[in-house]
Design an enzyme around this catalytic site. Structure first.
Site, PDB file in Angstrom:
ATOM      1  CB  SER A 121      -0.940   0.016   1.209  1.00  0.00           C
ATOM      2  OG  SER A 121      -0.222   0.157   2.415  1.00  0.00           O
ATOM      3  CE  LYS A 180      -2.768   2.051   5.018  1.00  0.00           C
ATOM      4  NZ  LYS A 180      -2.645   1.172   3.840  1.00  0.00           N
TER       5      LYS A 180
END
Length: 268
Positions: A43, A119
Site C-alpha cells: 500500500s 500510511k
C-alpha cells in the site's frame, strides 16, 4: 591451571555482563526511542516495499511533537481496519512464533501479534480534505502535487469520498499506492469512525528504511506539504533530537561498556 580457570570464569562473567547490558539498552531503545517495523503490504509502494524494515521514532513525542502532514506514521489499528486485509500481522516465515516474540521484545524484530498499519499523513485536525474522482487531492483548498504516488495511481479516483473535515485530535491518512491501499477513504466508506486515526493511536513516525541494506533511505516530509497556503503546525522541533539520539545512544552504551572492561582489567 588455576589461573586459567579463574581467567575463563572472568571472561564468562564479562560476557554475561556485556550481553545483559546490551539487552537492557535494546529494550530501553525499543520502549522509549526507536522500534523496528516490517512493511506488510504494497500500500506504500514505491516509497516502501513489502518486506522493508523501518525504524520508527517514539522519542520525539516526549518533547511534544505531533504527526505532521507528509509524515509516514505507524499507528495502532483504530477500528478493525486490518480485518481481512493483507496487512494483518503474520509471523516471519523463517522464525517460530516464540522466537519472533523474544526478538520483538528487545526491538530486533517486528511483532507478529500487534495490529499496526503504516500510511502517510495527508491532513491533521482542523484540515478540510477534498478527495473527488477525476480531480487532484486538495487540503484546505490547496492542490497537492504528489510525486510520491505509485506510477499510474490516481489521487482519489478509485475511492472518492468528497469533502471531509478532520476533527481535532485526529488524522487523515492515505497510502502512496492509492489504487491498492485500504486507508482513510476505504474506512470512511465502510463506516469505521469516519476513517480518522486518533493521534493517540500513533506509535511514531517512520524515519529510516534500515533493511534491506540496498534500500537504506531517510523518509523526510515531501515538499508537497510545504506549499504556500498550507499552514504549518509547530511540530518538527524534536526531529533533530530524535535523530541525534539514534546515533549517540548506541555509541554511549558502547563507551560505557568499554570503560567498565578497562576498569576490570586495571584491577586484575
Amino acid at each position: 591451571m588455576a589461573e586459567s580457570g579463574r581467567g575463563g570464569r572472568s571472561l564468562l562473567r564479562e560476557t554475561i555482563v556485556v550481553v545483559g547490558a546490551a539487552l537492557v539498552i535494546a529494550v530501553l531503545v525499543k520502549t522509549f526511542f526507536f522500534q523496528a517495523f516490517s512493511i506488510p503490504s504494497g500500500s506504500m509502494n514505491n516509497t516502501l516495499l513489502k518486506g522493508d524494515r523501518v525504524l520508527v521514532d517514539k522519542f520525539s513525542p516526549w518533547f511534544g511533537a505531533t504527526p505532521a502532514r507528509g509524515d509516514v506514521v505507524v499507528f495502532k489499528d483504530p477500528d478493525h481496519w486490518l480485518d481481512g486485509t493483507p496487512e494483518a500481522p503474520q509471523p516471519h516465515p523463517g522464525l517460530g512464533h516464540d522466537v519472533q516474540s523474544v526478538l520483538s521484545d528487545v526491538g530486533l524484530m517486528p511483532s507478529a501479534d500487534d495490529s499496526y498499519l503504516i500510511k502517510r499523513v495527508i491532513a491533521v485536525g482542523g484540515d478540510t480534505v477534498s478527495c473527488q474522482a477525476g480531480r487532484p487531492l486538495r487540503v484546505d483548498g490547496v492542490v497537492l502535487h504528489e510525486p510520491y504516488l505509485y506510477p499510474g495511481a490516481t489521487p482519489c479516483d478509485n475511492d472518492a469520498v468528497g469533502t471531509v473535515v478532520v476533527p481535532k485530535g485526529d488524522l487523515w491518512v492515505m497510502g502512496d499506492h492509492r489504487n491498492d491501499s485500504a486507508d482513510s477513504r476505504t474506512q470512511r466508506r465502510a463506516g469505521r469512525d469516519g476513517g480518522f486515526v486518533p493521534v493517540a493511536d500513533v506509535v511514531g513516525r517512520a524515519d529510516v528504511v534500515v533493511w534491506p541494506v540496498g534500500r537504506w533511505a531517510t523518509l523526510p516530509e515531501p515538499d508537497t506539504f510545504h506549499q504556500a497556503g498550507l499552514p504549518r503546525p509547530g511540530d518538527g522541533v524534536a526531529e533533530p533530537i530524535a535523530l541525534a539520539t539514534l546515533v549517540l545512544l548506541p555509541l554511549s552504551g558502547a563507551a560505557l561498556l568499554g570503560r567498565g572492561r578497562r576498569r576490570r582489567r586495571g584491577r586484575a
